[in-house]
Scaffold this active site. Structure first.
Site, PDB file in Angstrom:
ATOM      1  N   ASN A  18       1.208   6.528 -18.097  1.00 55.12           N
ATOM      2  CA  ASN A  18       0.986   5.756 -19.333  1.00 55.12           C
ATOM      3  C   ASN A  18      -0.079   6.360 -20.254  1.00 55.12           C
ATOM      4  O   ASN A  18       0.080   6.358 -21.477  1.00 55.12           O
ATOM      5  CB  ASN A  18       0.702   4.281 -19.017  1.00 55.12           C
ATOM      6  CG  ASN A  18      -0.467   4.078 -18.105  1.00 55.12           C
ATOM      7  OD1 ASN A  18      -0.863   4.984 -17.369  1.00 55.12           O
ATOM      8  ND2 ASN A  18      -1.043   2.906 -18.129  1.00 55.12           N
ATOM      9  N   GLU A  34      -7.773   2.893  -9.125  1.00 55.51           N
ATOM     10  CA  GLU A  34      -7.661   2.161 -10.401  1.00 55.51           C
ATOM     11  C   GLU A  34      -6.227   1.668 -10.465  1.00 55.51           C
ATOM     12  O   GLU A  34      -5.313   2.447 -10.733  1.00 55.51           O
ATOM     13  CB  GLU A  34      -7.958   3.098 -11.581  1.00 55.51           C
ATOM     14  CG  GLU A  34      -9.357   3.691 -11.595  1.00 55.51           C
ATOM     15  CD  GLU A  34     -10.411   2.688 -12.025  1.00 55.51           C
ATOM     16  OE1 GLU A  34     -10.077   1.522 -12.294  1.00 55.51           O
ATOM     17  OE2 GLU A  34     -11.589   3.072 -12.072  1.00 55.51           O
ATOM     18  N   CYS A  45      -2.951  -0.412 -18.346  1.00 55.88           N
ATOM     19  CA  CYS A  45      -3.481  -1.221 -17.243  1.00 55.88           C
ATOM     20  C   CYS A  45      -4.386  -2.288 -17.821  1.00 55.88           C
ATOM     21  O   CYS A  45      -4.253  -3.464 -17.522  1.00 55.88           O
ATOM     22  CB  CYS A  45      -4.232  -0.331 -16.275  1.00 55.88           C
ATOM     23  SG  CYS A  45      -5.506   0.638 -17.064  1.00 55.88           S
ATOM     24  N   GLU A  59     -14.878   4.325 -12.832  1.00 58.72           N
ATOM     25  CA  GLU A  59     -14.777   5.509 -13.684  1.00 58.72           C
ATOM     26  C   GLU A  59     -15.610   5.223 -14.926  1.00 58.72           C
ATOM     27  O   GLU A  59     -15.980   4.084 -15.188  1.00 58.72           O
ATOM     28  CB  GLU A  59     -13.310   5.786 -14.047  1.00 58.72           C
ATOM     29  CG  GLU A  59     -12.500   6.157 -12.800  1.00 58.72           C
ATOM     30  CD  GLU A  59     -11.094   6.659 -13.081  1.00 58.72           C
ATOM     31  OE1 GLU A  59     -10.526   6.314 -14.124  1.00 58.72           O
ATOM     32  OE2 GLU A  59     -10.566   7.406 -12.226  1.00 58.72           O
TER      33      GLU A  59
HETATM   34  P1  NAD Z   1       2.736   4.840  -9.741  1.00 56.42           P
HETATM   35  O1  NAD Z   1       1.903   4.176  -8.698  1.00 56.42           O
HETATM   36  O2  NAD Z   1       4.200   4.756  -9.608  1.00 56.42           O
HETATM   37  O3  NAD Z   1       2.407   6.408  -9.813  1.00 56.42           O
HETATM   38  C1  NAD Z   1       1.095   6.889 -10.041  1.00 56.42           C
HETATM   39  C2  NAD Z   1       0.983   8.295  -9.486  1.00 56.42           C
HETATM   40  O4  NAD Z   1       1.070   8.231  -8.062  1.00 56.42           O
HETATM   41  C3  NAD Z   1       2.095   9.236  -9.937  1.00 56.42           C
HETATM   42  O5  NAD Z   1       1.561  10.524 -10.153  1.00 56.42           O
HETATM   43  C4  NAD Z   1       3.030   9.233  -8.751  1.00 56.42           C
HETATM   44  O6  NAD Z   1       3.821  10.387  -8.672  1.00 56.42           O
HETATM   45  C5  NAD Z   1       2.039   9.161  -7.596  1.00 56.42           C
HETATM   46  N1  NAD Z   1       2.582   8.657  -6.330  1.00 56.42           N
HETATM   47  C6  NAD Z   1       3.683   7.900  -6.126  1.00 56.42           C
HETATM   48  N2  NAD Z   1       3.851   7.666  -4.809  1.00 56.42           N
HETATM   49  C7  NAD Z   1       2.834   8.274  -4.162  1.00 56.42           C
HETATM   50  C8  NAD Z   1       2.450   8.383  -2.799  1.00 56.42           C
HETATM   51  N3  NAD Z   1       3.140   7.815  -1.814  1.00 56.42           N
HETATM   52  N4  NAD Z   1       1.329   9.079  -2.510  1.00 56.42           N
HETATM   53  C9  NAD Z   1       0.608   9.642  -3.486  1.00 56.42           C
HETATM   54  N5  NAD Z   1       0.910   9.575  -4.799  1.00 56.42           N
HETATM   55  C10 NAD Z   1       2.014   8.900  -5.134  1.00 56.42           C
HETATM   56  O7  NAD Z   1       2.230   4.261 -11.132  1.00 56.42           O
HETATM   57  P2  NAD Z   1       2.858   4.512 -12.581  1.00 56.42           P
HETATM   58  O8  NAD Z   1       4.115   3.712 -12.681  1.00 56.42           O
HETATM   59  O9  NAD Z   1       2.874   5.958 -12.864  1.00 56.42           O
HETATM   60  O10 NAD Z   1       1.734   3.849 -13.517  1.00 56.42           O
HETATM   61  C11 NAD Z   1       1.733   2.515 -13.904  1.00 56.42           C
HETATM   62  C12 NAD Z   1       0.785   1.697 -13.053  1.00 56.42           C
HETATM   63  O11 NAD Z   1      -0.516   2.257 -13.102  1.00 56.42           O
HETATM   64  C13 NAD Z   1       0.616   0.260 -13.524  1.00 56.42           C
HETATM   65  O12 NAD Z   1       0.576  -0.613 -12.425  1.00 56.42           O
HETATM   66  C14 NAD Z   1      -0.728   0.267 -14.229  1.00 56.42           C
HETATM   67  O13 NAD Z   1      -1.372  -0.959 -14.328  1.00 56.42           O
HETATM   68  C15 NAD Z   1      -1.469   1.232 -13.370  1.00 56.42           C
HETATM   69  N6  NAD Z   1      -2.587   1.789 -14.128  1.00 56.42           N
HETATM   70  C16 NAD Z   1      -3.864   1.446 -13.775  1.00 56.42           C
HETATM   71  C17 NAD Z   1      -4.940   1.930 -14.514  1.00 56.42           C
HETATM   72  C18 NAD Z   1      -6.360   1.579 -14.148  1.00 56.42           C
HETATM   73  O14 NAD Z   1      -7.252   2.292 -14.591  1.00 56.42           O
HETATM   74  N7  NAD Z   1      -6.607   0.552 -13.367  1.00 56.42           N
HETATM   75  C19 NAD Z   1      -4.707   2.762 -15.604  1.00 56.42           C
HETATM   76  C20 NAD Z   1      -3.398   3.085 -15.935  1.00 56.42           C
HETATM   77  C21 NAD Z   1      -2.337   2.605 -15.178  1.00 56.42           C
END
Ligand code: NAD
Length: 480
Positions: free
Chosen positions: A150, A248, A282, A460
């Protein structure tokens, strides 16, 4: 075809496998990237481990100088980076420019802090007259940075800027759908003089590249941003090697609008807080609790703002909101809205895919406001990661706080009021890592950011992040 960056070189996957990156506004292939496996990831980890020895020993001001020079090279090409980001992520080009610029800002902020001596320890007087105590801080080693789609650039900078500044080396794993601008930034930093191995980027599936980063013993810290479900899996895997982990995760930020609030300001900030980045943030206002007496007026104002937002492809410079990132993402929002409507919710703005040939191929969805949704509906209990805003009427602040805190998430929160007493209660009682009072919900680099409850742990931003990329060591020096 774009290439990975390992040990300062542009490389493909050893297997030769690739993955396509598509434009969310058109469905067209933008480029392909290597589909790395565990062995490619291990090469990058080894390169980072080898580079750590010299990078961590450089004087802080020299590391800072190198990071500043590398960032100057990035700054010269911000426009290219922003265009790549829009083509792979979908966001409007002006938002991509802001994001690319914030990447550069972030590296400079931590380089500046480190050059200014921010990584100091402390002297601790000990009871014995013949000994003195010190607390020194040291870099941790190789850091794995796992990034979602995102905000691929700012969420990467949040990790790599403090990590590299204090002397760690990094392996970045971008989301599979947004690797291109990340790879370009790493190339630019290399061209700008960042030594090989300090910053590596490996592209591939999370379950392969991400898992290898988490399980590999040479990686000592994982900075992860993503969904709560994935975050729990990361925490479980990282526990095997007792790694440092910052998580996060997801959020469902509540905003409370009191009956004494400036309703125009509240409507404006709620609309920005919900619809920025097509609601895929997020930190985003995902639920509103408004006092009964001003509810109708407030709902009208927010709905009017939602209806005015101009949708378009990210390359359309007049577009204020782009498509959702994937078809799956849009289907999820549609199903959460359908659940709200089935339970009695009333849509007062949006609710549909926009019509028009320019929207046919992309994953567009109208900015949507829904009211009268009963408790228990998915919009209240789940994270809504798109342009969908539920608004609930409440009697008073007690009820608003109780409902705001009823979520499993605890990332951000907001209150709109002119009464400092109410604001103080919200600051004290809202269970979240951030509370904005009458303010637009933007995360500031200067303030520590991180969630509570199922939104994760660790910080962070701010100077606080330095604690999460260093280890402390106590020292006793006997004087005789
Ligand atoms: P996601 O969890 O699907 O993927 C995030 C990352 O993790 C990607 O690079 C993905 O390839 C990797 N990943 C997936 N499975 C994994 C595994 N088993 N082991 C290690 N890495 C793995 O999330 P997304 O759909 O890319 O992002 C959206 C989500 O992120 C939403 O829930 C949003 O709220 C959250 N988010 C949180 C913050 C914050 O700072 N708290 C900021 C932005 C997004």
């Amino acid at each position: 075809m774009a290439q990975m960056i390992i040990n300062g070189e542009r490389v493909g996957a050893t297997s030769g496998a690739t993955m396509e990156v598509r434009n969310p506004a058109t469905g067209d292939v933008v480029d392909t990237v290597p589909r790395a496996d565990a062995s490619d990831t291990q090469r990058a980890i080894q390169a980072a481990a080898d580079a750590f020895a010299s990078w961590s020993k450089l004087a802080a001001h020299k590391r800072a100088h190198i990071l500043m020079q590398a960032t100057a090279c990035v700054r010269a090409k911000l426009e290219d980076v922003a265009a790549l980001l829009t083509s792979e992520q979908g966001k409007p080009i002006r938002d991509s420019r802001i994001e690319a610029e914030r990447f550069a800002d972030n590296i400079e902020i931590y380089a500046g802090l480190i050059a200014g001596g921010a990584l100091s320890g402390r002297h601790v007087p000990l009871p014995s007259q013949k000994a003195m105590g010190l607390v020194v801080r040291r870099p941790i080693g190789v850091v794995g940075a796992i990034i979602p789609w995102n905000f691929p650039l700012t969420l990467m900078a949040n990790k790599i800027a403090p990590a590299m500044a204090v002397g760690n080396t990094v392996v970045v794993k971008p989301a599979s759908t947004t690797p291109l601008a990340t790879l370009r930034l790493a190339e630019l930093m290399l061209e700008g003089g960042l030594p090989p191995g300090v910053l590596n980027v490996v592209t591939g599936p999370g379950g392969v590249v991400g898992e290898e980063l988490i399980r590999h013993p040479l990686v000592r810290k994982i900075g992860f941003t993503g969904e709560t479900g994935t975050g729990k899996q990361v925490a479980r895997s990282a526990a095997e090697e007792l790694k440092h982990v910052t998580l996060e995760l997801g959020g469902s930020d509540a905003a409370i609008v009191c009956d004494d609030a400036d309703l125009d300001l509240a409507a404006k900030n709620v609309a920005i807080g919900r619809f920025f980045n097509a609601g895929q943030a997020c930190l985003a206002i995902k639920r509103v609790y408004v006092f009964e007496g001003v509810a109708d007026e407030f709902i009208d104002k927010v709905a009017a703002r939602a209806k005015r937002l101009k949708l378009g492809s990210g390359t359309d410079t007049s577009a204020q909101m782009g498509p959702l990132h994937t078809d799956k993402q849009r289907a999820e929002i549609e199903s959460q809205l359908a659940d709200a409507v089935e339970r009695g919710g009333r849509v007062v703005a949006g609710g549909l895919r926009p019509s028009g040939s320019q929207f046919d191929k992309g994953y567009f969805f109208e900015p949507t406001v829904v009211v009268d949704v009963p408790e228990g509906a998915r919009v209240w209990t789940e994270e809504t990661f798109g342009p969908l805003l539920p608004i609930m009427r409440v009697h008073d602040l007690d009820e608003a706080l109780e409902k705001a805190n009823s979520s499993e998430f605890g990332l951000g929160s907001s209150i709109f009021t002119r009464d400092m007493g109410k604001a103080q209660r919200a600051i004290d009682e809202l269970e979240a890592g951030y509370t904005w009072v009458n303010a637009v919900q933007i995360a500031h680099d200067e303030l520590p950011f991180g969630g509570t409850k199922h939104s994760g742990y660790g910080k962070e931003h701010g100077t606080e992040v330095l604690d999460y990329y260093t280890e402390q060591k106590s020292v006793v020096i006997a004087s005789g």
